[in-house]
Design a protein around this motif. Structure first.
Motif, PDB file in Angstrom:
ATOM      1  N   ALA A 206      39.568  40.231  38.345  1.00  0.00           N
ATOM      2  CA  ALA A 206      40.891  40.084  37.735  1.00  0.00           C
ATOM      3  C   ALA A 206      41.277  38.613  37.651  1.00  0.00           C
ATOM      4  O   ALA A 206      41.837  38.165  36.639  1.00  0.00           O
ATOM      5  N   ALA A 207      40.990  37.845  38.702  1.00  0.00           N
ATOM      6  CA  ALA A 207      41.297  36.411  38.686  1.00  0.00           C
ATOM      7  C   ALA A 207      40.540  35.705  37.562  1.00  0.00           C
ATOM      8  O   ALA A 207      41.084  34.819  36.894  1.00  0.00           O
ATOM      9  N   LYS A 208      39.295  36.115  37.350  1.00  0.00           N
ATOM     10  CA  LYS A 208      38.513  35.540  36.258  1.00  0.00           C
ATOM     11  C   LYS A 208      39.147  35.852  34.906  1.00  0.00           C
ATOM     12  O   LYS A 208      39.205  34.993  34.018  1.00  0.00           O
ATOM     13  N   MET A 209      39.657  37.067  34.754  1.00  0.00           N
ATOM     14  CA  MET A 209      40.319  37.441  33.503  1.00  0.00           C
ATOM     15  C   MET A 209      41.581  36.604  33.292  1.00  0.00           C
ATOM     16  O   MET A 209      41.852  36.128  32.182  1.00  0.00           O
ATOM     17  N   TYR A 210      42.347  36.417  34.373  1.00  0.00           N
ATOM     18  CA  TYR A 210      43.538  35.577  34.265  1.00  0.00           C
ATOM     19  C   TYR A 210      43.153  34.143  33.890  1.00  0.00           C
ATOM     20  O   TYR A 210      43.848  33.490  33.093  1.00  0.00           O
ATOM     21  N   ASP A 211      42.076  33.650  34.481  1.00  0.00           N
ATOM     22  CA  ASP A 211      41.617  32.291  34.151  1.00  0.00           C
ATOM     23  C   ASP A 211      41.257  32.172  32.667  1.00  0.00           C
ATOM     24  O   ASP A 211      41.530  31.147  32.028  1.00  0.00           O
ATOM     25  N   GLU A 212      40.647  33.217  32.138  1.00  0.00           N
ATOM     26  CA  GLU A 212      40.283  33.205  30.716  1.00  0.00           C
ATOM     27  C   GLU A 212      41.534  33.165  29.825  1.00  0.00           C
ATOM     28  O   GLU A 212      41.560  32.474  28.804  1.00  0.00           O
ATOM     29  N   ILE A 213      42.568  33.894  30.231  1.00  0.00           N
ATOM     30  CA  ILE A 213      43.820  33.871  29.473  1.00  0.00           C
ATOM     31  C   ILE A 213      44.455  32.493  29.565  1.00  0.00           C
ATOM     32  O   ILE A 213      44.953  31.951  28.572  1.00  0.00           O
TER      33      ILE A 213
ATOM     34  N   ALA B  48      44.344  42.886  33.417  1.00  0.00           N
ATOM     35  CA  ALA B  48      43.928  42.123  34.592  1.00  0.00           C
ATOM     36  C   ALA B  48      44.653  42.621  35.838  1.00  0.00           C
ATOM     37  O   ALA B  48      44.056  42.716  36.923  1.00  0.00           O
ATOM     38  N   ALA B  49      45.930  42.965  35.694  1.00  0.00           N
ATOM     39  CA  ALA B  49      46.696  43.486  36.833  1.00  0.00           C
ATOM     40  C   ALA B  49      46.120  44.814  37.319  1.00  0.00           C
ATOM     41  O   ALA B  49      46.066  45.079  38.529  1.00  0.00           O
ATOM     42  N   GLU B  50      45.704  45.654  36.391  1.00  0.00           N
ATOM     43  CA  GLU B  50      45.103  46.933  36.778  1.00  0.00           C
ATOM     44  C   GLU B  50      43.768  46.718  37.484  1.00  0.00           C
ATOM     45  O   GLU B  50      43.478  47.344  38.510  1.00  0.00           O
ATOM     46  N   ILE B  51      42.966  45.829  36.958  1.00  0.00           N
ATOM     47  CA  ILE B  51      41.658  45.557  37.552  1.00  0.00           C
ATOM     48  C   ILE B  51      41.812  44.953  38.943  1.00  0.00           C
ATOM     49  O   ILE B  51      40.971  45.170  39.829  1.00  0.00           O
ATOM     50  N   ALA B  52      42.911  44.212  39.158  1.00  0.00           N
ATOM     51  CA  ALA B  52      43.157  43.606  40.471  1.00  0.00           C
ATOM     52  C   ALA B  52      43.259  44.650  41.568  1.00  0.00           C
ATOM     53  O   ALA B  52      42.989  44.359  42.741  1.00  0.00           O
ATOM     54  N   ASN B  53      43.610  45.889  41.214  1.00  0.00           N
ATOM     55  CA  ASN B  53      43.716  46.955  42.206  1.00  0.00           C
ATOM     56  C   ASN B  53      42.362  47.326  42.812  1.00  0.00           C
ATOM     57  O   ASN B  53      42.305  47.876  43.916  1.00  0.00           O
ATOM     58  N   ARG B  54      41.291  47.024  42.080  1.00  0.00           N
ATOM     59  CA  ARG B  54      39.962  47.403  42.583  1.00  0.00           C
ATOM     60  C   ARG B  54      38.990  46.229  42.705  1.00  0.00           C
ATOM     61  O   ARG B  54      37.989  46.314  43.422  1.00  0.00           O
ATOM     62  N   ASP B  55      39.276  45.106  41.994  1.00  0.00           N
ATOM     63  CA  ASP B  55      38.343  43.974  41.994  1.00  0.00           C
ATOM     64  C   ASP B  55      39.124  42.682  41.748  1.00  0.00           C
ATOM     65  O   ASP B  55      39.234  42.213  40.615  1.00  0.00           O
ATOM     66  N   ALA B  56      39.664  42.110  42.824  1.00  0.00           N
ATOM     67  CA  ALA B  56      40.508  40.911  42.693  1.00  0.00           C
ATOM     68  C   ALA B  56      39.769  39.723  42.066  1.00  0.00           C
ATOM     69  O   ALA B  56      40.333  39.046  41.192  1.00  0.00           O
TER      70      ALA B  56
ATOM     71  N   VAL C 160      49.188  31.389  37.440  1.00  0.00           N
ATOM     72  CA  VAL C 160      49.824  31.728  38.722  1.00  0.00           C
ATOM     73  C   VAL C 160      49.278  33.043  39.267  1.00  0.00           C
ATOM     74  O   VAL C 160      49.017  33.170  40.472  1.00  0.00           O
ATOM     75  N   ARG C 161      49.089  34.030  38.382  1.00  0.00           N
ATOM     76  CA  ARG C 161      48.557  35.321  38.827  1.00  0.00           C
ATOM     77  C   ARG C 161      47.157  35.158  39.418  1.00  0.00           C
ATOM     78  O   ARG C 161      46.815  35.776  40.446  1.00  0.00           O
ATOM     79  N   ALA C 162      46.336  34.350  38.788  1.00  0.00           N
ATOM     80  CA  ALA C 162      44.989  34.118  39.315  1.00  0.00           C
ATOM     81  C   ALA C 162      45.057  33.487  40.698  1.00  0.00           C
ATOM     82  O   ALA C 162      44.334  33.881  41.620  1.00  0.00           O
ATOM     83  N   ALA C 163      45.947  32.515  40.858  1.00  0.00           N
ATOM     84  CA  ALA C 163      46.087  31.856  42.160  1.00  0.00           C
ATOM     85  C   ALA C 163      46.566  32.824  43.230  1.00  0.00           C
ATOM     86  O   ALA C 163      46.124  32.750  44.383  1.00  0.00           O
ATOM     87  N   GLN C 164      47.460  33.725  42.884  1.00  0.00           N
ATOM     88  CA  GLN C 164      47.916  34.731  43.853  1.00  0.00           C
ATOM     89  C   GLN C 164      46.753  35.563  44.379  1.00  0.00           C
ATOM     90  O   GLN C 164      46.673  35.863  45.574  1.00  0.00           O
ATOM     91  N   LEU C 165      45.847  35.929  43.470  1.00  0.00           N
ATOM     92  CA  LEU C 165      44.714  36.755  43.871  1.00  0.00           C
ATOM     93  C   LEU C 165      43.700  35.973  44.714  1.00  0.00           C
ATOM     94  O   LEU C 165      42.962  36.563  45.510  1.00  0.00           O
ATOM     95  N   LEU C 166      43.666  34.664  44.539  1.00  0.00           N
ATOM     96  CA  LEU C 166      42.671  33.838  45.220  1.00  0.00           C
ATOM     97  C   LEU C 166      43.217  33.133  46.453  1.00  0.00           C
ATOM     98  O   LEU C 166      42.494  32.358  47.090  1.00  0.00           O
ATOM     99  N   LEU C 167      44.467  33.410  46.795  1.00  0.00           N
ATOM    100  CA  LEU C 167      45.103  32.687  47.900  1.00  0.00           C
ATOM    101  C   LEU C 167      44.304  32.787  49.193  1.00  0.00           C
ATOM    102  O   LEU C 167      44.182  31.805  49.936  1.00  0.00           O
TER     103      LEU C 167
END
Length: 217
Positions: free
Chosen positions: A110-117, A99-107, A133-140
């Protein structure tokens, strides 16, 4: 005479044991074979699991090296392969890193992946909270304060593992929404927590200075 009786008793016992052996020997031997097979099977299973874990650990380290070298496409592929094949422990770590890697190109993805986890009950509580928390960081920048509060309020509670980051995100979200009262609430929690990291405390003080003064009654 007593020695004679002892010899007779011994002979009787031997005869009884022989009869029992003749009757149950196959079951006894089968039971022993099953025990040996079970122990051998368990040892073999342990060996294979240890081998898989070692291989997964080496592959995970290699994927991390790719990420550190900014080879994100290759790292993403490596983590995705681990998600599909690695033992459970490395699978969860790989899901987080993927998810962290995907966040580099598609936040959003990546947030959806974090939500699934975060919603996966097979994942440990600490990893669920980290993913939240990681998902929230991407969606701030895109999610409203009510959404952020719903996501992070539990993670910001006293004693929560990632409470410091959660509180900072909530304060920033409230500030962006022009909700000074809510922002001040979270900043006060940051200030009052003796375990708040110094760097975060400094950022909170800087944000506090940007808030309008509290109206005097």
């Amino acid at each position: 005479m007593s020695e004679l009786f002892d010899e007779v008793d011994e002979e009787v016992r031997r005869e009884q044991l022989k009869k029992l052996w003749d009757k149950y020997s196959l079951y006894i031997i089968a039971g022993m074979i099953l025990i040996v097979a079970a122990v051998g099977g368990w040892r073999g299973y342990e060996y294979l699991e240890a081998k898989k874990a070692a291989e997964a650990g080496a592959a995970f380290d290699k994927a991390v090296e790719l990420s550190d070298a900014n080879k994100h496409a290759e790292a993403e592929a490596a983590f995705a392969d681990l998600v599909a094949k690695a033992p459970s422990g490395y699978r969860v770590l790989s899901r987080l890193r993927l998810a962290a890697e995907i966040a580099n190109r598609d936040a959003p993805a990546a947030a959806k992946m974090y939500d699934e986890i975060a919603a996966d009950r097979s994942v440990g509580a600490a990893d669920q909270e980290l993913a939240r928390v990681r998902a929230a960081q991407l969606l701030l920048e895109t999610a409203g304060y009510p959404n952020m509060k719903e996501r992070l309020e539990a993670a910001a509670a006293p004693g929560a593992t990632f409470r410091h980051t959660a509180r900072e995100l909530l304060a920033l979200s409230a500030w962006r929404a022009n909700d000074a009262a809510a922002a001040r609430q979270w900043l006060d929690m940051i200030a009052d927590d003796g375990e708040t990291p110094p760097s975060l405390r400094s950022r909170a003080e800087a944000l506090q200075a940007l808030l309008p003064p509290v109206a005097k009654s």
